[in-house]
Motif scaffolding. Structure first.
Motif, PDB file in Angstrom:
ATOM      1  N   GLN A  84       0.825  -1.207   0.000  1.00 51.92           N
ATOM      2  CA  GLN A  84       0.000   0.000   0.000  1.00 51.92           C
ATOM      3  C   GLN A  84       0.862   1.261   0.000  1.00 51.92           C
ATOM      4  O   GLN A  84       0.538   2.239  -0.669  1.00 51.92           O
ATOM      5  CB  GLN A  84      -0.912   0.007   1.227  1.00 51.92           C
ATOM      6  N   LEU A  85       1.954   1.222   0.738  1.00 52.40           N
ATOM      7  CA  LEU A  85       2.755   2.424   0.929  1.00 52.40           C
ATOM      8  C   LEU A  85       3.514   2.832  -0.331  1.00 52.40           C
ATOM      9  O   LEU A  85       3.511   4.007  -0.725  1.00 52.40           O
ATOM     10  CB  LEU A  85       3.745   2.201   2.077  1.00 52.40           C
TER      11      LEU A  85
ATOM     12  N   PRO B 240       3.128   2.218  -3.727  1.00 55.00           N
ATOM     13  CA  PRO B 240       2.364   2.877  -4.802  1.00 55.00           C
ATOM     14  C   PRO B 240       1.860   4.262  -4.390  1.00 55.00           C
ATOM     15  O   PRO B 240       1.847   5.190  -5.209  1.00 55.00           O
ATOM     16  CB  PRO B 240       1.194   1.908  -5.040  1.00 55.00           C
ATOM     17  N   ASP B 241       1.459   4.399  -3.127  1.00 56.09           N
ATOM     18  CA  ASP B 241       0.998   5.710  -2.668  1.00 56.09           C
ATOM     19  C   ASP B 241       2.128   6.733  -2.716  1.00 56.09           C
ATOM     20  O   ASP B 241       1.912   7.887  -3.112  1.00 56.09           O
ATOM     21  CB  ASP B 241       0.447   5.588  -1.247  1.00 56.09           C
ATOM     22  N   ARG B 242       3.341   6.317  -2.319  1.00 60.60           N
ATOM     23  CA  ARG B 242       4.477   7.236  -2.352  1.00 60.60           C
ATOM     24  C   ARG B 242       4.833   7.614  -3.784  1.00 60.60           C
ATOM     25  O   ARG B 242       5.230   8.747  -4.044  1.00 60.60           O
ATOM     26  CB  ARG B 242       5.685   6.590  -1.662  1.00 60.60           C
ATOM     27  N   ARG B 243       4.692   6.680  -4.707  1.00 57.57           N
ATOM     28  CA  ARG B 243       4.961   7.015  -6.110  1.00 57.57           C
ATOM     29  C   ARG B 243       3.984   8.063  -6.610  1.00 57.57           C
ATOM     30  O   ARG B 243       4.363   9.024  -7.293  1.00 57.57           O
ATOM     31  CB  ARG B 243       4.875   5.754  -6.961  1.00 57.57           C
ATOM     32  N   GLY B 244       2.714   7.861  -6.273  1.00 60.90           N
ATOM     33  CA  GLY B 244       1.720   8.851  -6.672  1.00 60.90           C
ATOM     34  C   GLY B 244       1.963  10.192  -6.000  1.00 60.90           C
ATOM     35  O   GLY B 244       1.817  11.258  -6.630  1.00 60.90           O
ATOM     36  N   LEU B 245       2.343  10.160  -4.730  1.00 58.09           N
ATOM     37  CA  LEU B 245       2.638  11.395  -4.002  1.00 58.09           C
ATOM     38  C   LEU B 245       3.818  12.119  -4.641  1.00 58.09           C
ATOM     39  O   LEU B 245       3.779  13.343  -4.835  1.00 58.09           O
ATOM     40  CB  LEU B 245       2.946  11.061  -2.540  1.00 58.09           C
TER      41      LEU B 245
ATOM     42  N   GLU C 215       2.778  13.828  -7.863  1.00 57.95           N
ATOM     43  CA  GLU C 215       2.013  15.065  -7.631  1.00 57.95           C
ATOM     44  C   GLU C 215       2.929  16.193  -7.142  1.00 57.95           C
ATOM     45  O   GLU C 215       2.765  17.350  -7.543  1.00 57.95           O
ATOM     46  CB  GLU C 215       0.897  14.812  -6.625  1.00 57.95           C
TER      47      GLU C 215
ATOM     48  N   THR D 222       3.076  13.861   5.291  1.00 56.34           N
ATOM     49  CA  THR D 222       2.812  14.768   4.166  1.00 56.34           C
ATOM     50  C   THR D 222       3.635  16.047   4.325  1.00 56.34           C
ATOM     51  O   THR D 222       4.183  16.570   3.350  1.00 56.34           O
ATOM     52  CB  THR D 222       1.320  15.103   4.098  1.00 56.34           C
TER      53      THR D 222
ATOM     54  N   ARG E 116      -4.291  14.227  -4.225  1.00 54.91           N
ATOM     55  CA  ARG E 116      -3.821  14.524  -2.872  1.00 54.91           C
ATOM     56  C   ARG E 116      -3.731  16.014  -2.575  1.00 54.91           C
ATOM     57  O   ARG E 116      -3.777  16.406  -1.411  1.00 54.91           O
ATOM     58  CB  ARG E 116      -2.444  13.878  -2.652  1.00 54.91           C
TER      59      ARG E 116
END
Length: 571
Positions: A468-469, A471-476, A479, A503, A558
């Motif tokens: 979970q972490l 892919p979320d960091r890649r998206g973050l 952005e 964040t 985000r």
């Protein structure tokens, strides 16, 4: 002894090949962490990075980025800045790879203490044992752990080589290196405490011979420690020292000033118990046989500590002092509920391969004795039972706290983790190691296999978290890069409204320290007057902007970025 020599043949056997493949596999499975677009441990890594890169700005205005902990690891900051000279994100990748290489260097330096006493096959097997231990999750990072182990390894090698032939040079060098170690990571103070303790132990074991030399060692060690520490701080701050101590400032001073919780003593004792049981389980045989061999030889009137003995005792003393220091930390951190009943493996697990390395000459002398095999197995079993009790009753294992120990993770109300039966498999693996030790299997191969199984289980347990972490960091990261590009099209000061520390750190780091960070409650709205004089507003998702005069210029999952509808304020 002939059996031992036959067992650890100089030839490159299939067992050594298997061990080399295990070590390579463990390192390879951790290596991708060095190439993440943003820090994996955002709060801790972020604090080091931001203090190193933007420390002067944050010191002048602490509210510019209020979530950044006031850490003061001066020597580690210099390392970060050195890698920061490299272009773009490559500098962060290089820093993380450098941390991993520094950790391996530390293991090799300690290995060099014992390697000359071993034949080639045994020596290779021993360094592979240390390399298989899966501490890499904390060294392929922007954390100081890898650099800490490198310098600690140098201090252990220095002690083994110079303690007898050049005692005063050793004292001066040890004190100076200990000061640098403290300024890489405050836990270096525990290693500094182990140095004088070794001086006293050596004096006692020599039956009081040479008290004048012991006193001189202590004086020189302390003087070099304080002088070097203050010198390093002066180089960083350009200010003369105002007190005797050069450590214990900033973030840790703030923690020590906090009143502990009502149950702080129980929390600290639980942490101390769990850490002790952990080391009995994973390094108990090394400690038990190392001390047993030392006690057997000390009865000789002509006994004197040799280089390998000194390395072992220094490592053991530094570990014991670290456990006490972390227990005090747990006591003082008890005011924060989220920080209680955790197992702080990151702070001490690197001692496990170091203890195996320094104790190995004693292990090879004692491992073929039946009663000593029983001692080693019993110590390990006691650790397994004790750790199981701690995990069942109180302790929660988090993937950001522990390395090999994550294999023993149990789902709890505080952290669900993975549903994979890792704990049961880890217990079976350790029971298998105990049985094999009792059946006189080669100790080296038994523990290579045990560490490898724990490594695989720990990495597997990470899956639920990392899946979970990451892919979320890649998206973050994507952005934040888009926001950086958007806010550079027209110059303007940036103000960002966020609600959590991760964040906060990632956005401030990704935008190169440009935004002023403001903390808001979850879901709270933002009024335009709060951004008066700014050219851009960055809002974390879920925080509406009410009022006129602003238009969205970037919209992501985000964040939303707003710019004024009229002429932009001057930066």
């Amino acid at each position: 002894m002939s059996e031992v020599r036959e067992r650890y043949s100089v030839k490159w056997t299939s067992a050594l090949t298997a061990a080399a493949l295990m070590a390579l596999a463990v390192i390879a499975l951790h290596l991708p962490r060095a190439f993440l677009s943003l820090p994996l441990y955002s709060s801790d890594e972020g604090s080091y990075l931001l203090r190193a890169l933007y420390g002067d700005m944050l010191q002048a205005d602490p509210q510019h980025a209020p979530f950044v902990a006031n850490v003061d690891n001066v020597v580690f900051f210099w390392i970060i800045r050195l890698f920061g000279l490299l272009p773009g994100l490559f500098g962060l990748d290089a820093l993380r790879i450098g941390g991993g290489l520094a950790y391996v260097l530390g293991l090799v330096l300690v290995w060099r203490v014992v390697a000359p006493r071993l034949n080639r096959g045994e020596a290779l097997g021993l360094i592979l044992l240390a390399l298989i231990y899966p501490y890499y999750r904390f060294v392929f990072t922007a954390l100081p752990e890898g650099w800490y182990v490198a310098l600690l390894g140098g201090m252990i090698l220095l002690t083994a080589r110079l303690w007898r032939p050049r005692p005063l040079l050793h004292a001066a060098a040890f004190g100076a290196m200990a000061a640098a170690l403290v300024l890489i990571k405050p836990h270096g103070l525990a290693v500094m405490c182990a140095g004088p303790a070794l001086v006293v132990a050596d004096l006692i074991l020599q039956r009081g011979r040479g008290p004048a030399l012991a006193v001189l060692r202590l004086v020189i060690m302390a003087a070099a420690f304080l002088a070097t520490g203050h010198l390093l701080r002066v180089i960083e701050s350009h200010e003369l020292p105002r007190q005797l101590s050069f450590f214990g400032q900033g973030f840790y001073a703030q923690i020590l000033d906090q009143p502990p919780a009502a149950d702080a003593t129980r929390i600290a004792l639980t942490a101390h118990y769990a850490m002790t049981m952990t080391v009995l389980l994973l390094a108990g045989p090394a400690i038990a046989l190392g001390l047993d061999d030392l006690l057997r030889r000390v009865r000789d009137k002509a006994f004197a500590l040799q280089g390998t003995d000194l390395a072992f005792l220094l490592t053991l003393g530094a570990f014991a002092a670290t456990i006490c220091m972390v227990s005090i930390f747990a006591f003082k951190m008890s005011f924060a509920v989220s920080e209680t009943y955790r197992l702080w493996g990151r702070y001490f697990e690197f001692f496990i391969p170091l203890l195996w390395l320094t104790a190995w000459p004693a292990i090879r002398r004692r491992e073929d004795l039946r009663d000593r095999r029983l001692l080693a197995a019993g110590t390990c079993l006691a650790g397994l039972v004790g750790l199981t009790i701690a995990l069942r009753e109180a302790i929660t294992l988090f993937p950001w706290d522990v390395a090999a120990l994550h294999a023993f993770s149990l789902p709890t109300a505080r952290y669900a983790g993975s549903t994979f039966p890792s704990f049961a498999l880890a217990v079976v693996a350790m029971l298998g190691a105990i049985v094999l030790m009792l059946r006189r299997a080669p100790m080296l191969q038994v523990w290579q296999g045990a560490f490898f199984i724990l490594a695989l289980l720990a990495i597997g347990q990470d899956g639920a978290w990392l899946s979970q972490l990451v892919p979320d960091r890649r998206g973050l990261a994507a952005e934040i890069q888009a926001i950086d590009k958007t806010t550079r099209q027209h110059p303007g000061r940036i103000i960002a409204f966020v609600e959590d520390a991760n964040t906060h750190h990632n956005l401030f780091y990704g935008l190169h320290g440009r935004p002023r960070m403001v903390l808001v409650d979850p879901g709270a709205s933002v009024q335009p007057k709060a951004a008066a004089g700014y050219g851009y507003i960055v809002l974390q998702a879920g925080h509406p902007l009410y009022g006129l005069g602003w238009r969205p210029v970037y919209q992501g999952l985000r964040f939303t970025v707003f710019a004024p509808t009229g002429p932009m304020a001057k930066p």
